[in-house]
Design an enzyme around this catalytic site. Structure first.
Site, mmCIF file in Angstrom:
data_model
loop_
_atom_site.group_PDB
_atom_site.id
_atom_site.type_symbol
_atom_site.label_atom_id
_atom_site.label_comp_id
_atom_site.label_asym_id
_atom_site.label_seq_id
_atom_site.Cartn_x
_atom_site.Cartn_y
_atom_site.Cartn_z
ATOM 1 C CG ASP A 115 -1.946 -1.037 1.266
ATOM 2 O OD1 ASP A 115 -1.917 -1.930 0.399
ATOM 3 O OD2 ASP A 115 -2.820 -0.975 2.147
ATOM 4 C CG HIS A 129 2.590 -8.600 -0.332
ATOM 5 N ND1 HIS A 129 2.059 -9.779 0.137
ATOM 6 C CD2 HIS A 129 2.182 -7.631 0.544
ATOM 7 C CE1 HIS A 129 1.364 -9.541 1.240
ATOM 8 N NE2 HIS A 129 1.414 -8.235 1.500
ATOM 9 C CB SER A 174 9.519 3.434 5.484
ATOM 10 O OG SER A 174 10.784 3.944 5.151
#
Length: 289
Positions: free
Chosen positions: A98, A154, A255
């Site tokens: 995300d 991912h 981050s």
């Protein structure tokens, strides 16, 4: 105005925001946060999460668990199964996390940008001339994770991870205010360079960049935690096969991830400055034919 609204307006003052999140003992505060977040005490946990909600748009409705042992457990939460499916198109490079799309575009020889007018070099970012050559004139895209977002990342494509290089550094905030004020910020901060090779032999590289309050970067396939105690650069040769959508690891706070792709890849239609994307959604596409 609500308390949350007042806090938001207060911290959006650029000078104040930069002062509060950067002109402090960054490394010491980050080490403290790494310790504090793991305290498994109900009062500490509940007070910390309540405070976090005041300063962000934290939404735990997608979380796999409804109860957390600690603030750290909440930061690194898993989601309910099926909420971040990877784009099934074999030509699509999916978003690893995300995030909010920041700077992206064509790498100008070996130059790319953290924001408009603020360049940095591939060599400063990657620390490896051979890998720089593999990405010369390629494509890059920057994803910023805010503190309230899902923190796990991912695999963006089917590939083999051949090496991880951990580069020790600072922990500047990575928000747009800091990016405007700190030159070569991504090259100053702690980061992991994940070198992956596609079946075609081309390079697809992910660079998770740590930031203030990020106590560590965790990678499952190495079973190692990369943080300030890791002396760097540290190279970890590996041969880990990954399928698109596989969980690679997590940040322990918000981050940035920088994605480096081959030159002939094209950006997906949804890629725009400031757009929000979710893990698994299209970022880049291999041209057909």
């Amino acid at each position: 105005m609500t308390v949350k609204g007042l806090i938001s307006a207060f911290t959006q003052q650029e000078d104040l925001n930069f002062l509060l999140t950067n002109r402090i003992p960054r490394a010491a505060v980050t080490r403290f946060m790494g310790w504090f977040s793991k305290i498994e005490n109900p009062f500490v946990r509940d007070a910390s999460i309540a405070c976090w909600r005041l300063f962000s748009d934290l939404d735990l409705s997608e979380a796999k668990k409804t109860e957390f042992k600690s603030l750290h457990d909440c930061f690194t939460r898993e989601l309910r199964p099926g909420l971040r499916p990877a784009d099934p198109d074999p030509g699509v490079v999916a978003s690893p996390s995300d995030g909010i799309i920041g700077a992206f575009g064509r790498i100008e020889d070996t130059k790319l940008f953290q924001i408009k007018g603020a360049p940095y070099s591939l060599l400063d970012l990657l620390g490896d001339p051979a890998l720089v050559e593999r990405h010369r004139n390629g494509r890059y895209l920057t994803l910023r994770l805010t503190s309230s977002m899902y923190h796990r990342f991912h695999a963006p494509y089917d590939a083999t991870i051949e090496r991880v290089r951990f580069i020790h550094g600072d922990v500047w905030n990575v928000n747009p205010i800091a990016l405007k004020r700190v030159e070569r910020l991504f090259c100053r901060n702690e980061r992991a360079v994940l070198e992956t090779r596609l079946a075609s032999g081309e390079a697809l590289t992910l660079v998770p960049v740590a930031a203030i309050l990020v106590a560590s970067i965790r990678l499952h396939f190495l079973d190692v935690t990369l943080n300030a105690q890791s002396r760097g650069p540290v190279d970890f040769p590996c041969a880990a096969s990954m399928r698109k959508g596989d969980e690679l690891g997590w940040f322990e706070h918000g981050s940035t991830i920088i994605v480096l792709a081959p030159e002939h890849f094209e950006f997906a239609d949804n890629v725009a400055d400031g757009a929000r994307v979710r893990a698994g959604e299209a970022l880049l596409r291999k041209p057909k034919g």
